[in-house]
Design an enzyme around this catalytic site. Structure first.
Site, short mmCIF file in Angstrom:
data_model
loop_
_atom_site.label_atom_id
_atom_site.label_comp_id
_atom_site.label_asym_id
_atom_site.label_seq_id
_atom_site.Cartn_x
_atom_site.Cartn_y
_atom_site.Cartn_z
N SER A 86 94.15 57.65 67.02
CA SER A 86 93.87 56.31 67.49
C SER A 86 93.31 55.48 66.35
CB SER A 86 92.89 56.36 68.68
OG SER A 86 92.50 55.07 69.05
N ASP B 204 94.92 57.89 56.78
CA ASP B 204 96.11 57.05 56.64
C ASP B 204 96.13 56.05 57.79
OD1 ASP B 204 96.69 58.76 54.61
OD2 ASP B 204 98.61 59.45 55.39
N HIS C 69 88.73 61.93 56.79
CA HIS C 69 87.91 62.46 55.71
C HIS C 69 86.70 61.55 55.48
CE1 HIS C 69 91.14 65.28 54.10
NE2 HIS C 69 91.78 64.56 55.00
#
Length: 403
Positions: free
Chosen positions: A362, A151, A254
């Site tokens: 980060s 995300d 991922h």
């Protein structure tokens, strides 16, 4: 007395995370950071995808020495280690749900309804940072050639420019070799700006499945797949995408494609804050900070994923490598060490597979080789690769970055 110390630990960890998060949240509204196709980066001309640097990009100044010196003077690594120690303090069971609920109330990117496990099962804030989501919370876009690994907000994307440069924010450049920890003759992965076929050639010689012919600026490659089909000879280029994880959001990352990891390279470095103020003054910030580089190949050539640490806890973990330890107390400030693990049997990752986690996040940087883009809809095949998102857009893990 232990209970009092635990409550102080809760307050200190939440306060430190919120203060750091407030600085990072400014990415969401700072539109001046994001490059457009004609600003601060690389524009692609013609059917072969030859890059040309945007007007004015070459005139940008490198990192200010005073800014780097000031950041190094600050005890940021000590602060990160302190936050790390506090974040692993076990919270009283009764305090966990109210503490995490308050944390998510302060962090808009934190969605409690997506969390897979009950809140009282997270013993400490570090475990909550690396929380897993319900299977239904994220969907994998099967039509995408390269998926969002996390995300976040797209900070920058494009093709790698002349002299192996990429553009982390609008108008600023940094070295790809420094980001990946390439060290001259002993590491020939980037012998030329886009000659990244060392890993591919080694794989081809051992498996007999692939041949390639390379030049310096653009590579022309014929790939033989496992089923014997030949991909049409197309010019290849290096593409990159930089994604910034939102403060308080989902901090696991991922696999964006099906690929094989052959090298895990841990670059010990600084823990500077990855924030607009520092990126503007230190454009090579991502190559100075502590980071973990995963290097390997996918069906179209070279592929790399880089997880970059930041001020805060600074810890990065991998699901397939228990030997990785980041932000260690014995790592000295200002010293860039390189710890590498080579896999004789490559680690096979499938897209969407859980790779690792930030324990206070980060950036993720993707660098990959693909056929030069066109107007087709293929997955980087004969029609070529093209991005389907723009800098400044928010993406969720599993959504398509390019087709």
């Amino acid at each position: 007395m232990k209970r009092v110390r635990a409550w102080w630990g809760v307050g200190a960890a939440v306060l430190a995370t919120v203060l750091i998060g407030r600085e990072l949240v400014s990415f969401e509204s700072d539109a001046t950071l994001y490059s457009t196709p004609s600003e601060g980066g690389v524009t692609v001309d013609g059917p072969t995808g030859e890059p040309r640097e945007a007007a004015g990009a070459a005139d940008k100044t490198p990192a200010a020495d005073w800014a780097v010196a000031l950041l190094r003077w600050l005890p940021l690594r000590l602060l990160s280690q302190g936050v790390g120690y506090v974040s692993v303090v076990t919270l009283p069971a009764a305090a966990r749900k109210p503490a995490y609920t308050t944390y998510c109330w302060l962090m808009p990117a934190c969605a409690l309804e997506e969390v897979r496990d009950p809140l009282d099962t997270f013993r400490c804030l570090a475990e909550f940072h690396a929380r897993r989501l319900k299977p239904s919370a994220r969907q994998i876009d099967r039509s995408g050639a390269v998926l969002a690994p996390c995300d976040g907000r797209v900070l920058s994307l494009g093709t790698v420019g002349a002299a192996a440069t990429l553009y982390p924010i609008k108008g600023q450049r940094m070295s790809l070799r420094e980001l990946l920890g390439v060290t001259g003759e002993q590491d020939r992965m980037l012998a030329t700006p886009v000659d990244v076929h060392a890993i591919r050639t080694a794989a081809a010689s051992s498996q007999g499945r692939r041949t390639s012919t390379t030049t310096t600026a653009t590579t022309t490659t014929t790939t033989t797949t496992a089923n014997g089909d030949a991909e049409a000879a197309l010019p290849h280029r290096l593409y990159y995408a930089i994604l910034h994880l939102p403060a308080g959001g989902y901090h696991r990352f991922h696999s964006p494609v099906d690929w094989r990891v052959r090298i895990r390279r841990h670059m010990v470095g600084e823990l500077f804050p990855v924030a607009p103020r520092t990126l503007r003054r230190v454009p090579d910030l991502l190559s100075l900070n502590e980071r973990v580089c995963l290097l390997g190949e996918w069906p179209h050539g070279f592929f790399a994923m880089v997880a970059v640490g930041s001020t805060g806890i600074g810890n990065i973990s991998l699901e397939f490598d228990d030997t990785l330890h980041t932000n260690r107390p014995d790592d000295r400030r200002g010293v860039c060490a390189r710890r590498e693990r080579r896999h004789d049997l490559p680690v096979v990752l499938r897209r969407g597979q859980d790779v690792g986690a930030f324990h206070l996040g980060s950036c993720i940087v993707l660098v990959f080789e693909a056929p030069v883009g066109g107007n087709g809809d293929g997955e980087g095949g004969a029609s070529g690769f093209r991005f389907v998102v723009q800098p400044g857009e928010s993406v969720r893990m599993g959504e398509a970055l390019g087709r």
